[in-house]
Motif scaffolding. Structure first.
Motif, mmCIF file in Angstrom:
data_model
loop_
_atom_site.group_PDB
_atom_site.id
_atom_site.type_symbol
_atom_site.label_atom_id
_atom_site.label_comp_id
_atom_site.label_asym_id
_atom_site.label_seq_id
_atom_site.Cartn_x
_atom_site.Cartn_y
_atom_site.Cartn_z
ATOM 1 N N GLY A 1 31.995 26.707 4.021
ATOM 2 C CA GLY A 1 30.685 27.318 3.818
ATOM 3 C C GLY A 1 29.597 26.650 4.637
ATOM 4 O O GLY A 1 28.625 27.293 5.025
ATOM 5 N N ALA B 1 27.981 29.191 7.788
ATOM 6 C CA ALA B 1 26.679 29.748 7.426
ATOM 7 C C ALA B 1 25.960 30.232 8.684
ATOM 8 O O ALA B 1 25.950 29.550 9.703
ATOM 9 C CB ALA B 1 25.834 28.696 6.708
ATOM 10 N N TYR C 1 26.505 28.000 11.890
ATOM 11 C CA TYR C 1 26.045 26.608 11.972
ATOM 12 C C TYR C 1 27.002 25.811 12.850
ATOM 13 O O TYR C 1 26.594 24.989 13.639
ATOM 14 C CB TYR C 1 25.953 26.021 10.560
ATOM 15 C CG TYR C 1 25.335 24.658 10.494
ATOM 16 C CD1 TYR C 1 24.026 24.442 10.882
ATOM 17 C CD2 TYR C 1 26.062 23.576 10.017
ATOM 18 C CE1 TYR C 1 23.442 23.179 10.808
ATOM 19 C CE2 TYR C 1 25.491 22.311 9.930
ATOM 20 C CZ TYR C 1 24.187 22.126 10.335
ATOM 21 O OH TYR C 1 23.622 20.881 10.256
ATOM 22 N N TRP D 1 20.997 22.127 7.772
ATOM 23 C CA TRP D 1 21.756 23.355 7.471
ATOM 24 C C TRP D 1 20.807 24.432 6.942
ATOM 25 O O TRP D 1 20.892 25.585 7.350
ATOM 26 C CB TRP D 1 22.850 23.003 6.473
ATOM 27 C CG TRP D 1 23.706 24.106 5.997
ATOM 28 C CD1 TRP D 1 24.709 24.736 6.685
ATOM 29 C CD2 TRP D 1 23.697 24.704 4.699
ATOM 30 N NE1 TRP D 1 25.319 25.675 5.893
ATOM 31 C CE2 TRP D 1 24.709 25.670 4.673
ATOM 32 C CE3 TRP D 1 22.933 24.498 3.555
ATOM 33 C CZ2 TRP D 1 24.974 26.454 3.544
ATOM 34 C CZ3 TRP D 1 23.208 25.264 2.430
ATOM 35 C CH2 TRP D 1 24.209 26.223 2.434
ATOM 36 N N ARG D 2 19.883 24.052 6.064
ATOM 37 C CA ARG D 2 18.910 25.019 5.532
ATOM 38 C C ARG D 2 17.968 25.504 6.635
ATOM 39 O O ARG D 2 17.613 26.684 6.676
ATOM 40 C CB ARG D 2 18.104 24.394 4.400
ATOM 41 C CG ARG D 2 18.876 24.297 3.115
ATOM 42 C CD ARG D 2 17.976 23.816 1.967
ATOM 43 N NE ARG D 2 18.793 23.190 0.963
ATOM 44 C CZ ARG D 2 18.955 21.881 0.799
ATOM 45 N NH1 ARG D 2 18.318 21.032 1.585
ATOM 46 N NH2 ARG D 2 19.729 21.403 -0.147
ATOM 47 N N ARG E 1 19.848 28.125 8.581
ATOM 48 C CA ARG E 1 19.968 29.389 7.847
ATOM 49 C C ARG E 1 18.647 30.126 7.742
ATOM 50 O O ARG E 1 18.616 31.350 7.710
ATOM 51 C CB ARG E 1 20.481 29.129 6.428
ATOM 52 C CG ARG E 1 21.943 28.909 6.341
ATOM 53 C CD ARG E 1 22.459 28.842 4.902
ATOM 54 N NE ARG E 1 21.543 29.319 3.903
ATOM 55 C CZ ARG E 1 21.081 28.587 2.885
ATOM 56 N NH1 ARG E 1 21.456 27.340 2.732
ATOM 57 N NH2 ARG E 1 20.259 29.101 2.009
ATOM 58 N N SER F 1 23.162 32.090 1.684
ATOM 59 C CA SER F 1 24.513 31.625 1.982
ATOM 60 C C SER F 1 25.496 32.566 1.297
ATOM 61 O O SER F 1 25.342 32.877 0.116
ATOM 62 C CB SER F 1 24.688 30.200 1.466
ATOM 63 O OG SER F 1 25.970 29.726 1.787
ATOM 64 N N THR G 1 29.221 26.112 -0.630
ATOM 65 C CA THR G 1 29.151 25.020 0.336
ATOM 66 C C THR G 1 29.240 23.699 -0.407
ATOM 67 O O THR G 1 28.422 23.415 -1.271
ATOM 68 C CB THR G 1 27.837 25.090 1.132
ATOM 69 O OG1 THR G 1 27.752 26.372 1.755
ATOM 70 C CG2 THR G 1 27.783 24.020 2.197
#
Length: 91
Positions: free
Chosen positions: A23, A27, A35, A63-64, A67, A72, A76
């Motif tokens: 995950g 993403a 990612y 990661w955020r 995104r 998502s 994750t």
């Protein structure tokens, strides 16, 4: 039923081991770009001396950002394990 072989891993003092589910890598952002693997690899290389909680927070923050507002679509999971150095252990 699945079976998995046991593996021994020796971490040198100060080493960090990070386990991630797919995950994280899969993403996507608004342009449907994943990612991926290279971006977290570069981040983790820079963060090798950080405490494990800061490594985790830095990775999820990036990661955020990747995104953006995209939800998502997969769970994750990230586990960060760090072997303390003698100096860190004494604190």
């Amino acid at each position: 039923a699945r079976s998995y072989p046991d593996r021994s891993v020796r971490l040198d003092p100060g080493s960090v081991l990070v386990f991630c589910s797919d995950g994280l890598f899969e993403a996507t952002d608004r342009e449907v770009q994943a990612y991926g693997f290279e971006r977290p690899k570069q981040l983790l290389t820079k963060a090798a001396r950080w405490p494990s909680n800061e490594v985790l927070e830095m990775l999820f923050a990036d990661w955020r950002r990747h995104r953006g507002p995209m939800a998502s679509v997969d769970d994750t999971t990230v586990v960060v394990i760090k072997r303390l150095t003698i100096e860190e252990d004494a604190l």
